[in-house]
Design a protein around this motif. Structure first.
Motif, mmCIF file in Angstrom:
data_model
loop_
_atom_site.group_PDB
_atom_site.id
_atom_site.type_symbol
_atom_site.label_atom_id
_atom_site.label_comp_id
_atom_site.label_asym_id
_atom_site.label_seq_id
_atom_site.Cartn_x
_atom_site.Cartn_y
_atom_site.Cartn_z
ATOM 1 N N MET A 1 0.849 -1.196 0.000
ATOM 2 C CA MET A 1 0.000 0.000 0.000
ATOM 3 C C MET A 1 0.888 1.252 0.000
ATOM 4 N N THR A 3 1.943 4.917 0.817
ATOM 5 C CA THR A 3 1.674 5.910 1.857
ATOM 6 C C THR A 3 1.744 7.299 1.239
ATOM 7 N N PRO A 9 1.526 13.530 10.134
ATOM 8 C CA PRO A 9 0.479 14.027 11.016
ATOM 9 C C PRO A 9 0.856 15.352 11.678
ATOM 10 N N GLN A 233 -20.890 21.193 0.303
ATOM 11 C CA GLN A 233 -20.379 20.536 -0.903
ATOM 12 C C GLN A 233 -19.754 21.565 -1.839
ATOM 13 N N PHE A 265 -12.446 18.297 5.075
ATOM 14 C CA PHE A 265 -13.603 17.470 4.729
ATOM 15 C C PHE A 265 -13.358 15.967 4.833
ATOM 16 N N THR A 266 -12.092 15.557 4.950
ATOM 17 C CA THR A 266 -11.868 14.113 5.124
ATOM 18 C C THR A 266 -11.403 13.782 6.530
ATOM 19 N N ASN A 267 -10.655 14.684 7.135
ATOM 20 C CA ASN A 267 -10.106 14.354 8.449
ATOM 21 C C ASN A 267 -9.948 15.610 9.308
ATOM 22 N N PRO A 268 -11.079 16.223 9.675
ATOM 23 C CA PRO A 268 -10.973 17.444 10.490
ATOM 24 C C PRO A 268 -10.375 17.122 11.850
ATOM 25 N N GLU A 274 -16.078 18.192 12.825
ATOM 26 C CA GLU A 274 -16.575 16.866 12.415
ATOM 27 C C GLU A 274 -18.101 16.814 12.557
ATOM 28 N N ILE A 277 -19.773 19.195 9.811
ATOM 29 C CA ILE A 277 -19.742 18.814 8.390
ATOM 30 C C ILE A 277 -20.387 17.450 8.142
ATOM 31 N N THR A 278 -20.513 16.630 9.188
ATOM 32 C CA THR A 278 -21.202 15.361 8.978
ATOM 33 C C THR A 278 -22.695 15.471 9.285
ATOM 34 N N GLY A 279 -23.135 16.678 9.580
ATOM 35 C CA GLY A 279 -24.572 16.899 9.784
ATOM 36 C C GLY A 279 -25.061 16.439 11.138
ATOM 37 N N ARG A 280 -24.168 16.347 12.117
ATOM 38 C CA ARG A 280 -24.591 15.901 13.443
ATOM 39 C C ARG A 280 -24.503 17.037 14.446
ATOM 40 N N PHE A 281 -24.607 18.212 13.917
ATOM 41 C CA PHE A 281 -24.530 19.407 14.752
ATOM 42 C C PHE A 281 -25.927 19.821 15.180
ATOM 43 N N MET B 1 -25.223 14.907 19.717
ATOM 44 C CA MET B 1 -26.620 14.701 19.313
ATOM 45 C C MET B 1 -26.688 14.519 17.809
ATOM 46 N N THR B 3 -28.403 14.206 14.089
ATOM 47 C CA THR B 3 -29.577 14.662 13.349
ATOM 48 C C THR B 3 -29.713 13.863 12.057
ATOM 49 N N ARG B 4 -28.985 12.736 11.975
ATOM 50 C CA ARG B 4 -29.026 11.937 10.746
ATOM 51 C C ARG B 4 -29.265 10.471 11.093
ATOM 52 N N ALA B 76 -15.815 13.479 6.191
ATOM 53 C CA ALA B 76 -15.023 13.205 7.387
ATOM 54 C C ALA B 76 -15.098 11.723 7.781
ATOM 55 N N ASP B 78 -17.512 9.752 8.388
ATOM 56 C CA ASP B 78 -18.510 8.983 7.624
ATOM 57 C C ASP B 78 -17.904 8.534 6.290
ATOM 58 N N ARG B 80 -14.714 8.267 5.572
ATOM 59 C CA ARG B 80 -13.623 7.305 5.801
ATOM 60 C C ARG B 80 -14.188 5.923 6.117
#
Lengths: 282, 221
Positions: A1, A3, A9, A233, A265-268, A274, A277-281, B1, B3-4, B76, B78, B80
């Motif tokens: 693989m 790297t 990091p 997006q 957007f991939t690894n905040p 996080e 952007i993942t909609g869990r706010f 919390m 929301t999804r 993020a 999700d 990955r």
């Protein structure tokens, strides 16, 4: 693989924001602008707290975050647009070519000429397409060939082919997407160095939105662009760097993370980024 | 919390199905080696037939992952998670192909007298299977440190492979049992590759948890 060479990091959490930003910046190039420890107030209400942020030259920077987090206040601080609001004041600095924009010697009109702005809703003047684009040059007393300026700006805004046969027709007859590109052409005609866009696509359909995004990528070859967007997006698609803002407990907007868009957007690094952007706010 | 909640359920589902696929593959590895050691033709045929079910399961999960990417715009952790599942199911499916290869050799050797007692090959299978199950646990537990540590076990499988290879080559030279010995080398090679693919899973676990692409267990050859 294999790297990734860029996977070294960086422990953001342990590093102060200013140091993090320096780490991410291309040190070979001076930023077009720098926001330093900027706080903004509407009367007694603190709208921004100690924001430090670079605007990299000839790159697109996106500012994202939930409603009320101070995105628009911040972008409007970048060309002193908020000054038009009674009771507004700032602390800290916004540096442009090494000078603080808020220095008393700096002319606000000149600031807004060199740091142009495109707004949420297309706002063409009730004039012809030609007169809209030529407006800035005329009021600035430009005496050269206006036709050339208008054509160049319309070509840069990817609108020339669509309006070249109706230059003297009303701008209000254009579609929403065309009107927004006309407003971009109007901004470009006075040759700014930085273009600020406050949700430039929020009133547009998906096809018109993609046209504006393509245009932004083209414009970034010459101009430094800052965009405020609710559409994550869109930030992911167009921005080179992304700043994430959140509202603090006292409702003041704070910058919580800044970095290359792909990393945000991939690894905040910040949990709040996080969650947002993942909609869990919320 | 959150929301999804609907999206969360779908994310959980693809991971559960991936773990189920992992169990199916572990089962295939175990039965393939047992069909060889016990010269069980029927069991070998089952392993070969079941490979189609494993392939189908992999494609079903892949479809669901693509649907989530297309419809949910994951970002993020999700994103990955989905990307990791997509890579891991490919590795799992290829492990099952190795098991199928072993089962086919079991069929070929079933009527031949054994050339050596099979001790190290079942041992290789045992370690590879332990690694596989443990790697899926690290994914479930989001345990990047354990995933890294797990890769060290690949060296044990590699060492056993070298031993088996040497013994079988020697047997070929001494007794001219070339065809049967070659088949057994293939079996050992299949198991060695399965353990290698477990290290790929571990790399994906590290990526999922820490967002870093990192090569684990670099070959010393």
């Amino acid at each position: 693989m294999v790297t990734s060479e860029t996977s070294v990091p960086i422990q953001y959490a342990a590093v102060p924001m200013k140091a993090r930003i320096d780490n991410e910046m291309d040190t070979k190039q001076e930023p077009a602008m720098e926001v330093r420890d900027l706080s903004a107030f509407y009367g007694n209400f603190r709208a921004l707290r100690s924001v430090t942020l670079p605007v990299p030259k000839q790159r697109i920077s996106a500012i994202i975050g939930p409603s009320g987090c101070g995105k628009s206040t911040l972008i409007r601080c970048l060309n002193r647009m908020n000054e038009l609001i009674p009771g507004f004041r700032v602390e800290g600095e916004v540096l442009f070519e090494g000078k603080n924009l808020y220095d008393k010697k700096v002319d606000a009109v000149e600031v807004r000429r060199r740091i142009g702005m495109v707004f949420q809703k297309p706002n063409p003047f009730p004039k012809s397409n030609y007169d809209n684009v030529a407006f800035g040059a005329r009021i600035n007393g430009y005496e050269g060939k206006l036709d050339e300026i208008v054509e160049r700006a319309l070509r840069q805004a990817a609108l020339w082919e669509e309006v070249k046969d109706k230059l003297h027709k009303s701008a209000l007859a254009l579609s929403g997407g065309q009107q927004q590109r006309l407003c971009i052409a109007r901004t470009l005609a006075i040759e700014p160095e930085v273009i600020l866009m406050d949700e430039p696509c929020s009133a547009l359909d998906p096809v018109a939105t993609l046209k504006i995004e393509d245009l932004m990528r083209e414009l970034a070859r010459e101009y430094s662009i800052v965009i405020v967007t609710h559409n994550m997006q869109q930030a992911a698609r167009v921005a080179d760097f992304t700043a994430v803002m959140m509202m603090g407990e006292d409702r003041a907007g704070e910058l919580i993370e800044y970095g290359p868009t792909n990393e945000i957007f991939t690894n905040p690094k910040e949990k709040r980024t996080e969650d947002y952007i993942t909609g869990r706010f919320g | 919390m959150t929301t999804r909640s609907a999206f969360d359920r779908q994310l959980t589902q693809i991971q559960e199905e991936m773990l189920l696929l992992g169990t199916m593959v572990d089962n295939a590895i175990e039965r393939s080696v047992r069909s060889l050691t016990e010269r069980d033709i029927e069991l070998a045929r089952q392993v070969i037939a079941d490979d189609l079910r494993i392939n189908k399961k992999r494609y079903d999960i892949e479809d669901k992952c693509l649907e989530l990417i297309a419809t949910q715009q994951p970002l993020a952790s999700d994103l990955r998670t989905i990307v990791s599942v997509l890579y891991i199911i490919v590795d799992l499916e290829r492990m099952a192909d190795h098991a199928e290869g072993t089962a086919k050799i079991a069929l070929m050797l079933a009527d031949e007298p054994p050339i050596v007692p099979l001790i190290d090959i079942p041992r290789m299978a045992e370690i590879a299977r332990q690694m596989l199950i443990a790697s899926l646990e690290t994914l479930k537990d989001r345990d990047a440190d354990r995933a890294r540590a797990l890769c060290d076990q690949d060296d044990e499988v590699d060492a056993l492979y070298d031993k088996v290879y040497g013994e079988l080559v020697k047997l070929m030279v001494d007794d001219a049992n070339i065809e049967r010995a070659t088949h057994l080398i293939w079996v050992a090679h299949n198991l060695e590759r399965i353990a290698d693919r477990v290290t790929n899973i571990c790399e994906r676990v590290v990526y999922l948890v820490e967002g870093k692409l990192e090569e684990l267990n670099v070959s010393t050859y």
